[in-house]
Design a protein around this motif. Structure first.
Motif, PDB file in Angstrom:
ATOM      1  N   THR A   1      -5.324 -21.460  16.401  1.00 38.22           N
ATOM      2  CA  THR A   1      -5.419 -20.121  15.809  1.00 38.22           C
ATOM      3  C   THR A   1      -4.290 -19.251  16.577  1.00 38.22           C
ATOM      4  O   THR A   1      -3.734 -19.648  17.794  1.00 38.22           O
ATOM      5  N   GLY A   2      -3.849 -18.410  15.759  1.00 36.16           N
ATOM      6  CA  GLY A   2      -3.020 -17.512  16.450  1.00 36.16           C
ATOM      7  C   GLY A   2      -3.276 -15.954  15.793  1.00 36.16           C
ATOM      8  O   GLY A   2      -4.428 -15.846  15.489  1.00 36.16           O
TER       9      GLY A   2
ATOM     10  N   CYS B   1      -2.952 -12.777  13.127  1.00 42.73           N
ATOM     11  CA  CYS B   1      -2.378 -12.634  11.904  1.00 42.73           C
ATOM     12  C   CYS B   1      -1.229 -11.713  12.099  1.00 42.73           C
ATOM     13  O   CYS B   1      -1.391 -10.608  12.793  1.00 42.73           O
ATOM     14  N   ARG B   2       0.015 -11.979  11.606  1.00 39.48           N
ATOM     15  CA  ARG B   2       1.072 -11.066  11.761  1.00 39.48           C
ATOM     16  C   ARG B   2       1.031  -9.642  11.165  1.00 39.48           C
ATOM     17  O   ARG B   2       1.764  -8.806  11.327  1.00 39.48           O
ATOM     18  N   GLN B   3      -0.015  -9.395  10.087  1.00 37.41           N
ATOM     19  CA  GLN B   3      -0.191  -8.082   9.681  1.00 37.41           C
ATOM     20  C   GLN B   3      -1.189  -7.343  10.326  1.00 37.41           C
ATOM     21  O   GLN B   3      -0.900  -6.203  10.641  1.00 37.41           O
TER      22      GLN B   3
ATOM     23  N   GLU C   1      -5.648 -18.835  11.090  1.00 36.23           N
ATOM     24  CA  GLU C   1      -5.009 -20.449  11.115  1.00 36.23           C
ATOM     25  C   GLU C   1      -3.524 -20.487  10.552  1.00 36.23           C
ATOM     26  O   GLU C   1      -2.975 -21.253  10.883  1.00 36.23           O
ATOM     27  N   ASP C   2      -3.231 -19.428   9.826  1.00 35.09           N
ATOM     28  CA  ASP C   2      -1.918 -19.356   9.303  1.00 35.09           C
ATOM     29  C   ASP C   2      -1.120 -17.988   9.544  1.00 35.09           C
ATOM     30  O   ASP C   2      -1.695 -17.513  10.478  1.00 35.09           O
ATOM     31  N   GLU C   3      -0.142 -17.726   9.127  1.00 35.08           N
ATOM     32  CA  GLU C   3       0.678 -16.585   9.298  1.00 35.08           C
ATOM     33  C   GLU C   3      -0.194 -15.443   9.063  1.00 35.08           C
ATOM     34  O   GLU C   3      -0.028 -14.408  10.106  1.00 35.08           O
ATOM     35  N   LEU C   4      -1.032 -15.547   8.108  1.00 35.42           N
ATOM     36  CA  LEU C   4      -1.858 -14.281   7.766  1.00 35.42           C
ATOM     37  C   LEU C   4      -3.469 -14.847   7.971  1.00 35.42           C
ATOM     38  O   LEU C   4      -3.647 -15.857   7.566  1.00 35.42           O
ATOM     39  N   CYS C   5      -4.088 -14.018   8.302  1.00 32.81           N
ATOM     40  CA  CYS C   5      -5.605 -14.106   8.611  1.00 32.81           C
ATOM     41  C   CYS C   5      -6.135 -14.430   7.045  1.00 32.81           C
ATOM     42  O   CYS C   5      -5.639 -13.955   5.875  1.00 32.81           O
TER      43      CYS C   5
END
Lengths: 200, 200
Positions: free
Chosen positions: B56-57, B59-61, B67-71
């Motif tokens: 996990t990371g 969300c870039r927004q 788990e991906d770029e966006l939640c």
């Protein structure tokens, strides 16, 4: 169940909530803490869990947890092998060790006799206790078993099992805990403390 | 600190006691539970912990976990991107999602402005919020920030930051919780509920 919308986090919350005393909310709080923690801490915690399963077994003599064949207490030459303290569970050893009042070895039963819960004498390490007492030069068996109904029954069972052996059989005192006040104590404890009063 | 006499167990107790709300005794109880658990469960639990860190990371927004770029919420085409709900923490998203009353997107600040704790506006995702509101077609910003002193200050900061933009700026209602009794409620909450009374 509250979902985080993230399968990987839901899975951790679910696994954590299977721990004793950890409900859904606490599991969620712990999961979010883990999520935000230093990765080094999380990997240390995970390693510590796996290690405790992989690197430990039961002491072949006393059934305490052990990293080797014998636990650190049984393997310690400074302990007195003539005294055996019988306890229900490993956690009781930790509590007694903390008191620094017992220098002998232990024997973990793994529970108490409780026919209602389906725990019969054969389910406990009772036969191994009898064998230890017979084969080794044991002088005293101290029963540090919780004074519940099942605990009392288990102590009676042990005393019958060992009655023909030439040993001193003792039990830890029941009575008023240090620092407690009589007025708030249950009558059974007060009654027991009076019956087992000591001369000064 | 109570020692189990077993370094591998002591280490687990020590690691567990670093979790929030888990004291020495609870850590010991959990460690012994883990010790006695099915190895499959323990390895599942350890995996789940590691996975949540590794997979996990943010969300870039919106800075929710992802788990991906966006939640999963930002990536969901059914959500209304014209509404943004501003929250302090990821855990607040979970609570709001459970109510099923909000269909828009979120924005996680990562805390509230608190000079006494050294949290200044620059430490929060406030600039990113202003940018989102300016660049995307946002119609409403709903502040779901805890009504503490710092929370109120943060809401004032946000309202000043967004005042020149043509959006509807709202905050969740403060008042008497459902099911609670007035006589047991604090006066500040009752006072607020009276001041913000609604016409029927």
């Amino acid at each position: 169940m509250r979902s985080s919308g993230l399968p990987v986090l839901d899975r951790l919350i679910n696994e954590l909530s299977r721990l004793p005393g950890i409900g859904q909310k606490t599991a969620q709080r712990l999961a979010l803490f883990i999520l935000k923690s230093d990765p080094v801490y999380v990997s240390d915690l995970a390693d510590a869990m796996l290690d405790v399963k992989e690197k430990t077994g039961l002491c072949r003599q006393c059934f305490n947890i052990a990293e080797d064949e014998l636990c650190s207490i049984c393997a310690n030459p400074k302990r007195n092998p003539a005294q055996i303290c019988v306890v229900e569970d490993i956690v009781d050893i930790m509590a007694i060790e903390e008191s620094h009042e017992f220098e002998g070895l232990y024997h973990v039963l793994g529970g108490v006799i409780s026919p209602l819960s389906g725990v019969m004498p054969d389910d406990l390490h009772l036969a191994e206790l009898a064998e230890r007492v017979k084969e080794q030069k044991v002088q005293e068996v101290l029963m540090a078993i919780n004074p519940s109904t099942e605990g009392e029954a288990t102590m009676i069972y042990i005393s019958r099992m060992l009655k023909d052996l030439d040993i001193r059989l003792t039990r830890i005192a029941s009575g008023v805990p240090l620092g407690s006040q009589l007025e708030y104590l249950d009558t059974a404890t007060i009654g027991r403390a009076i019956l087992t009063r000591r001369d000064l």
